[in-house]
Design an enzyme around this catalytic site. Sequence first.
Site, mmCIF file in Angstrom:
data_model
loop_
_atom_site.group_PDB
_atom_site.id
_atom_site.type_symbol
_atom_site.label_atom_id
_atom_site.label_comp_id
_atom_site.label_asym_id
_atom_site.label_seq_id
_atom_site.Cartn_x
_atom_site.Cartn_y
_atom_site.Cartn_z
ATOM 1 N N ASN A 185 -11.485 -32.810 0.398
ATOM 2 C CA ASN A 185 -12.657 -33.514 0.922
ATOM 3 C C ASN A 185 -12.596 -34.989 0.530
ATOM 4 O O ASN A 185 -12.118 -35.348 -0.553
ATOM 5 C CB ASN A 185 -13.969 -32.848 0.498
ATOM 6 N N GLU A 196 -15.172 -38.025 0.489
ATOM 7 C CA GLU A 196 -16.558 -38.462 0.662
ATOM 8 C C GLU A 196 -16.641 -39.975 0.851
ATOM 9 O O GLU A 196 -15.645 -40.697 0.669
ATOM 10 C CB GLU A 196 -17.381 -37.996 -0.546
ATOM 11 N N CYS A 251 -14.612 -32.808 5.235
ATOM 12 C CA CYS A 251 -14.287 -31.606 4.463
ATOM 13 C C CYS A 251 -12.770 -31.459 4.290
ATOM 14 O O CYS A 251 -11.976 -31.986 5.082
ATOM 15 C CB CYS A 251 -14.812 -30.362 5.172
ATOM 16 N N GLU A 254 -10.982 -28.825 4.866
ATOM 17 C CA GLU A 254 -10.386 -28.140 6.022
ATOM 18 C C GLU A 254 -10.109 -29.125 7.153
ATOM 19 O O GLU A 254 -9.082 -29.046 7.828
ATOM 20 C CB GLU A 254 -11.341 -27.049 6.548
ATOM 21 N N CYS A 312 -17.674 -24.413 5.800
ATOM 22 C CA CYS A 312 -18.943 -24.759 6.441
ATOM 23 C C CYS A 312 -18.865 -24.440 7.936
ATOM 24 O O CYS A 312 -17.786 -24.212 8.484
ATOM 25 C CB CYS A 312 -19.281 -26.241 6.214
ATOM 26 N N CYS A 371 -16.534 -26.617 10.049
ATOM 27 C CA CYS A 371 -15.111 -26.353 9.810
ATOM 28 C C CYS A 371 -14.686 -25.014 10.395
ATOM 29 O O CYS A 371 -13.544 -24.846 10.806
ATOM 30 C CB CYS A 371 -14.783 -26.444 8.323
HETATM 31 N N1 THU Z 1 -16.875 -29.235 1.549
HETATM 32 C C1 THU Z 1 -15.595 -28.977 1.985
HETATM 33 O O1 THU Z 1 -14.693 -29.793 1.780
HETATM 34 N N2 THU Z 1 -15.373 -27.824 2.655
HETATM 35 C C2 THU Z 1 -16.318 -26.876 2.913
HETATM 36 O O2 THU Z 1 -16.032 -25.890 3.575
HETATM 37 C C3 THU Z 1 -17.668 -27.024 2.384
HETATM 38 C C4 THU Z 1 -17.993 -28.347 1.775
HETATM 39 C C5 THU Z 1 -17.133 -30.491 0.833
HETATM 40 C C6 THU Z 1 -17.961 -31.488 1.596
HETATM 41 C C7 THU Z 1 -18.542 -32.325 0.474
HETATM 42 O O3 THU Z 1 -17.615 -33.352 0.148
HETATM 43 C C8 THU Z 1 -18.639 -31.361 -0.687
HETATM 44 O O4 THU Z 1 -17.832 -30.233 -0.352
HETATM 45 C C9 THU Z 1 -20.046 -30.896 -0.972
HETATM 46 O O5 THU Z 1 -20.653 -30.388 0.146
#
Ligand code: THU
Length: 128
Positions: free
Chosen positions: A39, A41, A50, A52, A83, A86
């Site tokens: 991920n 941010e 994310c 994925e 999520c 994704c």
């Molecule tokens: N996140 C992912 O990278 N993949 C997921 O399937 C769920 C959430 C990340 C997004 C964000 O940077 C952090 O987790 C918190 O939500």
Amino acid sequence: MSLLKAALAARENAHAPYSGFAVGAAIRTGSGAVFTGCNVENASYPEGSCAETGAIAAMVGAGARDIAEVCIVADTKAPISPCGGCRQRLAEFAGPDVPVTMATVSGDSVTMRMGELLPMAFRTARGV
Ligand code: THU
């Protein structure tokens, strides 16, 4: 390298200063190639992506299209699941039988099929 090891290694590179929640993802294609993502941010929160999504972008950028296996990992008590967004992104390249392993850093894991995680994935008539 196992798909879990690849996802764990990618997770180490996560840029998650806002949530403090690092995620790693790894995809194996039909030909055996492995692509990873973490991920990423952003100070403008909605612009983050994310793990994925990063792995899918790496795969498509390298010219691959067929997901055979997925692994995602986070440092949680119980495995996290992808999520909703994704799930749809994965379903673009992964059929309903593709296994998705959801793992924790400490070694727990659960594996489900893509079709269980996202039944009735949206597809247009032009879908490939
Ligand atoms: N996140 C992912 O990278 N993949 C997921 O399937 C769920 C959430 C990340 C997004 C964000 O940077 C952090 O987790 C918190 O939500």
